[in-house]
Scaffold this motif. Structure first.
Motif, PDB file in Angstrom:
ATOM      1  N   ASP A 115       0.840  -1.196   0.000  1.00 42.20           N
ATOM      2  CA  ASP A 115       0.000   0.000   0.000  1.00 42.20           C
ATOM      3  C   ASP A 115       0.882   1.256   0.000  1.00 42.20           C
ATOM      4  O   ASP A 115       1.353   1.701   1.039  1.00 42.20           O
ATOM      5  CB  ASP A 115      -0.910  -0.026   1.229  1.00 42.20           C
ATOM      6  CG  ASP A 115      -1.948   1.097   1.196  1.00 42.20           C
ATOM      7  OD1 ASP A 115      -1.670   2.150   0.594  1.00 42.20           O
ATOM      8  OD2 ASP A 115      -3.020   0.913   1.778  1.00 42.20           O
ATOM      9  N   SER A 133       0.279  -0.726   6.898  1.00 40.65           N
ATOM     10  CA  SER A 133      -0.919  -1.346   6.325  1.00 40.65           C
ATOM     11  C   SER A 133      -0.991  -2.821   6.706  1.00 40.65           C
ATOM     12  O   SER A 133      -0.899  -3.695   5.868  1.00 40.65           O
ATOM     13  CB  SER A 133      -0.937  -1.171   4.805  1.00 40.65           C
ATOM     14  OG  SER A 133       0.316  -1.531   4.249  1.00 40.65           O
ATOM     15  N   ASP A 140      -6.893   3.383   7.838  1.00 49.51           N
ATOM     16  CA  ASP A 140      -5.691   3.777   7.088  1.00 49.51           C
ATOM     17  C   ASP A 140      -5.315   5.228   7.352  1.00 49.51           C
ATOM     18  O   ASP A 140      -5.489   6.093   6.487  1.00 49.51           O
ATOM     19  CB  ASP A 140      -5.930   3.532   5.591  1.00 49.51           C
ATOM     20  CG  ASP A 140      -4.704   3.869   4.760  1.00 49.51           C
ATOM     21  OD1 ASP A 140      -3.596   3.968   5.336  1.00 49.51           O
ATOM     22  OD2 ASP A 140      -4.862   4.034   3.535  1.00 49.51           O
TER      23      ASP A 140
END
Ligand code: ZN
Length: 674
Positions: free
Chosen positions: A389, A432, A552
């Motif tokens: 990510d 992540s 996130d």
């Protein structure tokens, strides 16, 4: 170039163990390993990436310009698509513009070596002219329609086909035995996912790929290059070919390096800081820092060359990006322990001279201070993990940089197997998600901050998972301003994305406010509810400590730079650092600070890179800064600002020392020691 050996009386391993050298001439006792110029010597690299029409170039002029720049390493076209020497291997063709009897590569190599300039030969095995395809069609890439991929008359070879696997070693063996190269560099190593015009190529459907993929995964090739199995397959294919090439280079030309864009089997991991007009914003102004730190941290025993690409994008190969951007990338290379490395297409006689003029100032600095740029290792005590990510990773990368928290980066967890290294980190950050290995690391006494909307493994179960929730545009309510002091002026943070719903906590830190009405203003939050869904968990886990942000936050910070998100990240990091910060400073957040060690020289280098000239897509000269105070968790008696050429007063006692940098332009390195 064997005569160079006496320039490297010590042989260093960046893993932290200095190995006393090697060299019989220097009185050493161990001569098993050839010298590694790419690690042990100062490198200033220029790549002149030649179109085939440049086969008639004036080699004296080129070498004079390279030497004057001043560079000491030239990355120069050798073979592959076009050979710049009279090759005698089949299916390998000298440039049609190479005058009869001329050996351009050999000529440049000899003249460079006569000047003490190292030469890395550039190969591109990814494409060949049509006659190779006509004779050996099975060696080539095939698209979904079974047709070869042709670009400007060149046919794409497949990494699993016979050209890469059987024929390339013959080409390279000739190159390595005929020429005393200092290394071979490979462009475009493997099957690209798109051609130079950005057209997707899709997975290769050649016979070799079908057979290999089918044997391994028991299914046909997928329709997309994003397929997880296909990506692993392609990465392994590149690694297999890399192993062959590395063995060939090291056997036929000991002391020469293998350079390409992958970690496995290479001596030098290559990267590029480049731009593209189609790349989505936000622009990534830490590109060079990221490229160098990521590979240096992941493979401490290897060198990392991050090529600064002068051009704007492929259609404009001769038009450069802003000069301050060129300089910033090169300073960032240096601050993370990489060499300055600059690429131009053609020779150094450019129509747009801005890139070379900009880069020259950094090369001159390096040439005058070579000793400061050899054998650097990160002294950072925070480890950031780079995963798939990119947004989450970049958000944390930028936050740590803006907070002046020295950190290094790893793309893998192999460091867990090295107790010395694992114990060197005060904190590991996984932007992540985290796997079970990190759970075991925490239980053994490690400290971990992990984030993201993927449920934690059983080894990291610090809260009961209720479920993974789809993207939501909600908010987080801040409950504990004592524990989160940076959020003292706000009770709310925003959420835009998925999250993991965990069971309620006895003492909530953040709780979810689900999406509610937001318009018209008369109806805003009229239906709002509060929940007990936690947005942050802090817990002890056996001997260790862990923080979990089940959404996130890094990706949101990357995209939106909310001070609320930054405050949360900052406070959680500070909460977990067992000894407090390694470095405290009043520097502006756009001053990047790295702390590097030179173990052989028994000193520490604090680099400052001034990013304040960056704004959106623009780069200008950075704003000069004054009176930057730095306190380090280290004991030392001397600090010298090298750019300013000034000794700085050192104050403090106990385990901390402080110095003040009176002025900062674009770059500074303060050398500290006793
Ligand atoms: Zn293939």
């Amino acid at each position: 170039m064997e005569g160079r050996a006496d320039m490297t009386p010590l042989h260093f391993r960046p893993s932290g163990i200095a190995v006393v050298a090697v060299l019989a001439a220097a009185g050493g006792t161990r001569a098993a390993e050839p010298p590694r110029w790419w690690l042990d010597e100062p490198v200033r690299l220029i790549q002149t990436n030649l179109p085939e029409t440049f086969s008639t170039l004036d080699s004296d002029r080129l070498l004079q310009e390279v030497a004057d720049f001043p560079a000491n390493t030239l990355l120069f076209n050798m073979g592959g698509i076009v050979a710049q020497y009279p090759t005698r291997v089949g299916f390998h063709y000298p440039s049609p513009y190479l005058p009869p009897g001329r050996d351009l590569f050999g000529e440049v190599l000899a003249k460079a070596h006569a000047r003490g300039i190292r030469v890395v030969g550039r190969f591109d095995l990814s494409k060949t002219p049509k006659p190779v395809f006509d004779a050996r069609p099975g060696w080539f890439f095939r698209g979904a329609n079974g047709e070869p991929a042709i670009y400007n008359g060149l046919y794409s070879a497949c990494i699993n086909g016979g050209y890469y696997r059987e024929h390339a070693p013959k080409i390279l063996a000739e190159a390595l035995t005929r020429y005393p190269v200092d290394g071979l560099f490979f462009n475009m190593f493997g099957n690209p996912s798109a051609d130079y015009s950005g057209r997707p190529m899709g997975p290769c459907q050649c016979g070799a790929c079908k057979a290999r993929f089918g044997a391994r995964f028991g299914r046909p090739l997928p329709a997309t290059v994003q397929d997880v199995d296909y990506r692993a397959f392609m990465a392994d294919s590149a690694r297999e070919v890399a192993a062959t090439i590395a063995e060939l280079i090291h056997r036929l030309r000991p002391g020469a390096a293998f350079l390409t864009y992958i970690d496995a089997h290479t001596d030098v991991i290559m990267h590029e800081s480049n731009t593209s007009v189609t790349r989505p914003l936000p622009l990534w102004p830490y590109s060079a820092s990221d490229n160098v730190e990521r590979s240096r941290g992941s493979e401490p025993g290897k060198a990392v060359f991050n090529l600064c690409m002068s051009f704007v994008d492929f259609p404009w190969r001769f038009v450069t990006v802003p000069p301050p951007e060129i300089r910033l990338r090169l300073w960032q290379n240096l601050a993370h322990g990489g060499p300055p490395a600059l690429v131009v297409v053609g020779t150094m006689d450019q129509e747009d001279r801005q890139s070379l003029i900009a880069g020259r100032s950094v090369f001159r600095w390096h040439a005058a201070h070579e000793d400061l740029h050899v054998g650097l290792q990160s002294a950072a005590r925070v480890l950031l993990l780079a995963g798939e990510d990119t947004a989450a990773y970049r958000g944390w990368f930028r936050l740590l940089t803006e907070e002046h928290i020295p950190f290094t980066v790893s793309t893998h967890l192999k460091w867990l197997e090295d107790p010395t290294r694992a114990q060197a980190y005060d904190l590991v950050i996984a932007p992540s998600g985290a796997g079970p290995e990190l759970g075991r690391y925490v239980r053994a006494g490690g400290r971990l901050l992990f984030a993201g909307a993927s449920p934690p493994p059983a080894e990291l179960a610090i809260g009961r998972v209720v479920g993974v929730r789809p993207p939501a545009q909600g908010s987080w309510r801040v409950h504990d301003h004592g524990l989160l002091p940076s959020l003292r002026d706000t009770n709310l943070l925003f959420l835009d994305g998925p999250y993991v719903e965990l069971a309620p906590l006895k003492q909530p830190l953040l709780t979810l406010i689900p999406p509610a009405m937001f318009g018209p203003p008369e109806k805003v939050w009229v239906d709002k509810v509060e929940t007990t869904v936690p947005g942050l968990l802090l817990a002890g886990l056996e001997a260790g400590q862990v923080a979990y942000v089940p959404w996130d936050v890094g990706g949101l910070y990357h995209r939106h730079s909310s001070h609320g998100h930054a405050g949360l990240m900052r406070d959680v990091v500070d909460r977990l650092l067992p000894r407090g910060r390694q470095l405290k400073t009043d520097a502006h957040r756009l001053v990047e600070i790295t702390v590097m060690r030179q173990p052989d020289r028994h000193r520490t280098l604090v680099h400052f890179v001034n990013l304040s000239g960056h704004s959106d897509t623009a780069y200008f000269d950075p704003v000069p800064m004054r009176d930057i105070t730095v306190e380090l968790a280290a004991t030392f008696t001397r600090a010298r600002a090298t750019v300013l050429d000034e000794d700085l007063a050192v104050t403090g006692e106990g385990r901390h020392r402080t110095f003040t940098l009176p002025r900062l332009g674009a770059y500074e390195v303060v050398v500290i020691g006793d």
